[in-house]
Design an enzyme around this catalytic site. Structure first.
Site, PDB file in Angstrom:
ATOM      1  N   ASP A  62       0.808  -1.216   0.000  1.00 28.26           N
ATOM      2  CA  ASP A  62       0.000   0.000   0.000  1.00 28.26           C
ATOM      3  C   ASP A  62       0.844   1.271   0.000  1.00 28.26           C
ATOM      4  O   ASP A  62       0.510   2.242  -0.674  1.00 28.26           O
ATOM      5  CB  ASP A  62      -0.925   0.010   1.221  1.00 28.26           C
ATOM      6  CG  ASP A  62      -2.132  -0.904   1.040  1.00 28.26           C
ATOM      7  OD1 ASP A  62      -2.488  -1.183  -0.111  1.00 28.26           O
ATOM      8  OD2 ASP A  62      -2.703  -1.331   2.058  1.00 28.26           O
ATOM      9  N   ASN A 135      -3.977   8.998   2.304  1.00 30.91           N
ATOM     10  CA  ASN A 135      -4.510   8.308   3.478  1.00 30.91           C
ATOM     11  C   ASN A 135      -4.835   9.281   4.608  1.00 30.91           C
ATOM     12  O   ASN A 135      -5.982   9.441   4.981  1.00 30.91           O
ATOM     13  CB  ASN A 135      -3.522   7.254   3.987  1.00 30.91           C
ATOM     14  CG  ASN A 135      -3.889   5.855   3.558  1.00 30.91           C
ATOM     15  OD1 ASN A 135      -4.883   5.641   2.871  1.00 30.91           O
ATOM     16  ND2 ASN A 135      -3.090   4.889   3.962  1.00 30.91           N
ATOM     17  N   ASP A 165      -2.358  11.775  22.462  1.00 33.02           N
ATOM     18  CA  ASP A 165      -1.102  11.493  21.772  1.00 33.02           C
ATOM     19  C   ASP A 165      -1.058  12.186  20.423  1.00 33.02           C
ATOM     20  O   ASP A 165       0.015  12.341  19.836  1.00 33.02           O
ATOM     21  CB  ASP A 165      -0.926   9.981  21.574  1.00 33.02           C
ATOM     22  CG  ASP A 165      -0.457   9.282  22.838  1.00 33.02           C
ATOM     23  OD1 ASP A 165      -0.198   9.979  23.839  1.00 33.02           O
ATOM     24  OD2 ASP A 165      -0.352   8.047  22.831  1.00 33.02           O
ATOM     25  N   LEU A 180      -8.450   3.733  11.633  1.00 29.39           N
ATOM     26  CA  LEU A 180      -9.165   2.547  12.104  1.00 29.39           C
ATOM     27  C   LEU A 180      -8.499   1.988  13.355  1.00 29.39           C
ATOM     28  O   LEU A 180      -9.174   1.610  14.322  1.00 29.39           O
ATOM     29  CB  LEU A 180      -9.195   1.493  10.996  1.00 29.39           C
ATOM     30  CG  LEU A 180      -9.857   0.158  11.337  1.00 29.39           C
ATOM     31  CD1 LEU A 180     -11.330   0.346  11.657  1.00 29.39           C
ATOM     32  CD2 LEU A 180      -9.675  -0.844  10.199  1.00 29.39           C
ATOM     33  N   SER A 181      -7.163   1.948  13.358  1.00 29.91           N
ATOM     34  CA  SER A 181      -6.435   1.450  14.523  1.00 29.91           C
ATOM     35  C   SER A 181      -6.666   2.316  15.751  1.00 29.91           C
ATOM     36  O   SER A 181      -6.598   1.832  16.886  1.00 29.91           O
ATOM     37  CB  SER A 181      -4.935   1.387  14.218  1.00 29.91           C
ATOM     38  OG  SER A 181      -4.670   0.513  13.138  1.00 29.91           O
TER      39      SER A 181
END
Length: 278
Positions: A62, A135, A165, A180-181
C-alpha cells in the site's frame, strides 16, 4: 498502450514479480517501460518517467501504491497496484492474478477517483509548505514527549481541544488505515469527507468527527511545556510543528486515479483483508 512499471524492489516479493509482470504485459501487446538500471523506489516514480506512459503499474504494498498514485495524480495518470505486500487495500490485483492483466490492455476496467487532502503548514516564522495526503495527516507527540494539547477548528468555529497522543485527519481511503487502529469509523471511499480521529485521548468523551468534503480544518498545538509535536503525511513527510504554527487541511483539487479490473465490492474486500488477519 505504453505502461510504466514502478517496482519497489525493497518490498518482499517484488523482485521476483517484475519479470512475470513485464512478460505478461508484453505478451498482451503493451509497450512496457522500466526505470533506468540502478534507479530504485521512490526515485523511479518521478514525474518524467510517469509522464512517459499512458498509465502506471505499481508493484509493492500500500505504501508504494500511495506514493506513486499521489505523484501520478498531478499528471492525470491512472495507477494499477499489484499487491506484493501483506495487506494491499489499494491494489487492483494480487501478484497471483496476472492473467487478468488482459482486461487492462483491452480497456475493460474502471478508474476509481479517490479524494486526497491538501495539507498546508504555516509556521509562525518561515515559509509555508504544502503536502498531499491520500490516506491521512497526523499531528502527534514526539517519541520522548508527553501528551500534546491540540485545538481543532472547522472554518472559524472551534470543534474540540484534545489532550492526546495526537489527532488524525483522514480521507475515506485512509479510514481503513491508522484511523481505524485509533478507533475511527470505516468510511466507504465513494463518500467524500474528512475524518477526524483522536489518538489515545485523555477523555471519556473524545470521539471521531466526520466533516463534509468542503470543510477547512485548522490544527494548532497549544500550551507547550517541552512537548514536541510532529506532522506526518501518509507516513512519509515528518515536520516539527511549533506552538505558533498552524496546519490547514482541506480537500485537494487533484484526486488520485486507481484502476479497478475486478468487480469486487468495497465491503467484500474489507472482509477479506481484515478478517483474514484477526
Amino acid at each position: 498502450m505504453r505502461v510504466v512499471l514502478i517496482p519497489n524492489e525493497k518490498a518482499a516479493g517484488v523482485c521476483s514479480a517484475v519479470g512475470p509482470v513485464r512478460q505478461a504485459l508484453a505478451d498482451l501487446g503493451a509497450e512496457v517501460l522500466l526505470p533506468p538500471e540502478g534507479c530504485g523506489f521512490p526515485e523511479n516514480a518521478d514525474d518524467d518517467f510517469l509522464s512517459a506512459g499512458d498509465l502506471a503499474v505499481v508493484l509493492g504494498g500500500d505504501g508504494t501504491i500511495i506514493h506513486t498514485a499521489k505523484r501520478a495524480a498531478l499528471l492525470e495518470k491512472p495507477v494499477l497496484g499489484v499487491n506484493c505486500g501483506t495487506l494491499g487495500f489499494m491494489a487492483g490485483l494480487e501478484v497471483d492474478e496476472l492473467p487478468q492483466l488482459a482486461a487492462l490492455i483491452e480497456g475493460r476496467f474502471v478508474i476509481e477517483k479517490r479524494m486526497m487532502l491538501s495539507v498546508r503548514v504555516c509556521p509562525g516564522e518561515g515559509i509555508p509548505a504544502e503536502y498531499t495526503a491520500l490516506n491521512e495527516a497526523v499531528l502527534a507527540r514526539g517519541p520522548q514527549s508527553r501528551m500534546v494539547k491540540i485545538a481543532v477548528s472547522s472554518g472559524e468555529e472551534l470543534v474540540a481541544t484534545y489532550n492526546a497522543d495526537g489527532v488524525i485527519v483522514a480521507t475515506p481511503t485512509g479510514s481503513t488505515a491508522y484511523s481505524l487502529s485509533a478507533g475511527g469509523p470505516i468510511v466507504d471511499p465513494a463518500v467524500n469527507c474528512l475524518l477526524l480521529t483522536p489518538i489515545c485521548p485523555h477523555s471519556l468523551y473524545a470521539r471521531s468527527y466526520i466533516f463534509s468534503e468542503e470543510a477547512q480544518l485548522t490544527l494548532r498545538p497549544e500550551e507547550s511545556r517541552g512537548e514536541e509535536a510532529y506532522l506526518t503525511v501518509d507516513g512519509e513527510e515528518n515536520v516539527r510543528i511549533q506552538v505558533d504554527d498552524r496546519v490547514y487541511i482541506s480537500r485537494s483539487a487533484n484526486p488520485a486515479s486507481l484502476i479497478r479490473i475486478k468487480e469486487q465490492p468495497f465491503y467484500q474486500t474489507l472482509r477479506q483483508k481484515l478478517t483474514a488477519r484477526r
